[in-house]
Design a protein around this motif. Structure first.
Motif, short mmCIF file in Angstrom:
data_model
loop_
_atom_site.label_atom_id
_atom_site.label_comp_id
_atom_site.label_asym_id
_atom_site.label_seq_id
_atom_site.Cartn_x
_atom_site.Cartn_y
_atom_site.Cartn_z
N GLN A 116 -9.34 6.53 4.13
CA GLN A 116 -9.61 5.58 5.21
C GLN A 116 -9.15 4.18 4.82
O GLN A 116 -9.19 3.80 3.64
CB GLN A 116 -11.12 5.55 5.52
CG GLN A 116 -11.65 6.89 6.07
CD GLN A 116 -11.20 7.14 7.50
OE1 GLN A 116 -11.67 6.52 8.43
NE2 GLN A 116 -10.28 8.09 7.67
N LEU A 117 -8.71 3.44 5.82
CA LEU A 117 -8.16 2.11 5.60
C LEU A 117 -9.12 1.04 6.10
O LEU A 117 -9.78 1.21 7.12
CB LEU A 117 -6.83 1.96 6.36
CG LEU A 117 -5.72 2.93 5.96
CD1 LEU A 117 -4.67 3.01 7.05
CD2 LEU A 117 -5.10 2.50 4.66
N LYS A 118 -9.18 -0.07 5.37
CA LYS A 118 -10.02 -1.19 5.79
C LYS A 118 -9.21 -2.14 6.67
O LYS A 118 -7.99 -2.25 6.51
CB LYS A 118 -10.57 -1.92 4.56
CG LYS A 118 -11.54 -1.07 3.75
CD LYS A 118 -12.13 -1.84 2.60
CE LYS A 118 -13.15 -0.99 1.84
NZ LYS A 118 -13.73 -1.71 0.70
N PRO A 119 -9.89 -2.83 7.60
CA PRO A 119 -9.18 -3.72 8.53
C PRO A 119 -8.29 -4.75 7.84
O PRO A 119 -7.19 -5.03 8.32
CB PRO A 119 -10.32 -4.40 9.29
CG PRO A 119 -11.43 -3.40 9.26
CD PRO A 119 -11.33 -2.73 7.92
N ASP A 120 -8.75 -5.32 6.72
CA ASP A 120 -7.95 -6.33 6.03
C ASP A 120 -6.62 -5.77 5.55
O ASP A 120 -5.60 -6.47 5.55
CB ASP A 120 -8.72 -6.91 4.84
CG ASP A 120 -9.79 -7.89 5.28
OD1 ASP A 120 -9.81 -8.26 6.47
OD2 ASP A 120 -10.62 -8.28 4.45
N ARG A 121 -6.64 -4.51 5.14
CA ARG A 121 -5.40 -3.88 4.70
C ARG A 121 -4.48 -3.60 5.88
O ARG A 121 -3.27 -3.78 5.81
CB ARG A 121 -5.70 -2.58 3.95
CG ARG A 121 -4.46 -2.01 3.27
CD ARG A 121 -4.78 -0.86 2.35
NE ARG A 121 -3.54 -0.17 2.01
CZ ARG A 121 -3.44 1.12 1.80
NH1 ARG A 121 -4.50 1.88 1.91
NH2 ARG A 121 -2.28 1.66 1.48
N VAL A 122 -5.07 -3.18 6.98
CA VAL A 122 -4.27 -2.90 8.19
C VAL A 122 -3.63 -4.18 8.71
O VAL A 122 -2.49 -4.16 9.18
CB VAL A 122 -5.15 -2.23 9.27
CG1 VAL A 122 -4.39 -2.10 10.59
CG2 VAL A 122 -5.63 -0.86 8.80
N ARG A 123 -4.35 -5.28 8.64
CA ARG A 123 -3.80 -6.57 9.09
C ARG A 123 -2.44 -6.85 8.44
O ARG A 123 -1.52 -7.35 9.08
CB ARG A 123 -4.75 -7.72 8.72
CG ARG A 123 -6.01 -7.79 9.54
CD ARG A 123 -6.90 -8.91 9.03
NE ARG A 123 -6.30 -10.21 9.27
CZ ARG A 123 -6.49 -10.93 10.36
NH1 ARG A 123 -7.28 -10.48 11.32
NH2 ARG A 123 -5.91 -12.09 10.51
N ASP A 124 -2.34 -6.53 7.16
CA ASP A 124 -1.11 -6.80 6.41
C ASP A 124 0.02 -5.84 6.75
O ASP A 124 1.16 -6.06 6.35
CB ASP A 124 -1.39 -6.74 4.90
CG ASP A 124 -2.34 -7.82 4.44
OD1 ASP A 124 -2.41 -8.88 5.10
OD2 ASP A 124 -3.02 -7.62 3.42
N MET A 125 -0.28 -4.77 7.46
CA MET A 125 0.72 -3.75 7.79
C MET A 125 1.37 -3.98 9.15
O MET A 125 2.40 -3.38 9.46
CB MET A 125 0.07 -2.36 7.81
CG MET A 125 -0.54 -1.93 6.50
SD MET A 125 -1.37 -0.33 6.71
CE MET A 125 -1.99 -0.06 5.05
N ILE A 126 0.78 -4.82 9.98
CA ILE A 126 1.20 -4.97 11.37
C ILE A 126 2.35 -5.96 11.50
O ILE A 126 2.42 -6.94 10.76
CB ILE A 126 0.00 -5.44 12.23
CG1 ILE A 126 -1.13 -4.41 12.16
CG2 ILE A 126 0.40 -5.69 13.67
CD1 ILE A 126 -2.46 -4.91 12.73
#
Length: 212
Positions: free
Chosen positions: A39-49
């Motif tokens: 599972q991914l945390k929101p802070d990590r997803v932010r950096d992927m967008i």
């Protein structure tokens, strides 16, 4: 340089007009559960967008694990959760009503159909004369083509327009297309070393920069 000098505003979507991190994170994690990934945390997803759905999937699950069916499945899941939590940043709706639709465009790397559904779901689709997605043309940002096509559809000259976004893809695309560029530091990305013409530290500052 004055924001009032620019008649046409071209906007990125995620991280600029709307905060979509929660729904993107939810959708990535639902697929991760199906695939047996962490599972991914929101802070990590932010950096992927910022670079389109394909890059998002590769960054989320590892480029070496990428399969095209993962992309299709993600888009199915995300379409179901597109508007669970996503909304406009503060001040954005107020900004959009200051300009006629004929002067506004969305130029995003998000798939076109999802972009249309998101804008319609937030009741702001009619605020834009032009909407261009990451799959609308053969190139996406940071290539200048999407912005050039947006300017053509608006009937605008590059010097009359400003590209507003939160990612170096937006800034590089704007520079290459000949528009002014505004960096939204409240968003998801970084400048990549590009010096913007305008800086918005929070979304409501756009109201002051571009009062209409």
């Amino acid at each position: 340089m004055n924001g009032m000098d620019y008649k046409y505003l071209l906007f990125d979507l995620d991280g600029t007009l709307v905060d979509s991190v929660a729904d993107l994170t939810l959708s990535l994690n639902l697929l991760a559960k199906e695939l047996g990934y962490q599972q991914l945390k929101p802070d990590r997803v932010r950096d992927m967008i910022g670079d389109g759905a394909t890059k998002l999937i590769k960054r989320a699950y590892g480029e070496e694990n990428y399969k095209r069916e993962y992309l299709f499945r993600f888009l199915e899941i995300y379409a179901e959760h597109l508007l669970d939590h996503t909304d406009c940043y503060p001040g954005i709706r107020e900004l959009l009503v200051r300009y006629p639709a004929e002067q506004l465009a969305v130029v995003t790397n998000k798939p076109y159909q999802l972009t249309i559904e998101l804008l319609a779901g937030l009741n702001i689709l009619d605020k834009f004369k032009v909407v261009i997605g990451g799959d609308s043309f053969s190139e996406k940002k940071p290539h200048p083509l999407p912005l050039q096509e947006a300017l053509k559809a608006l009937g605008a000259k590059a010097k009359e327009a400003v590209m507003i976004g939160d990612h170096h893809t937006d800034l590089n695309s704007g520079r290459a297309a000949g528009t002014a560029i505004c960096f939204c530091s409240y968003g998801l990305g970084n400048t990549g070393g590009v010096e913007p013409d305008f800086l918005a530290k929070n979304s409501e500052e756009l109201l002051q920069l571009f009062p209409g």
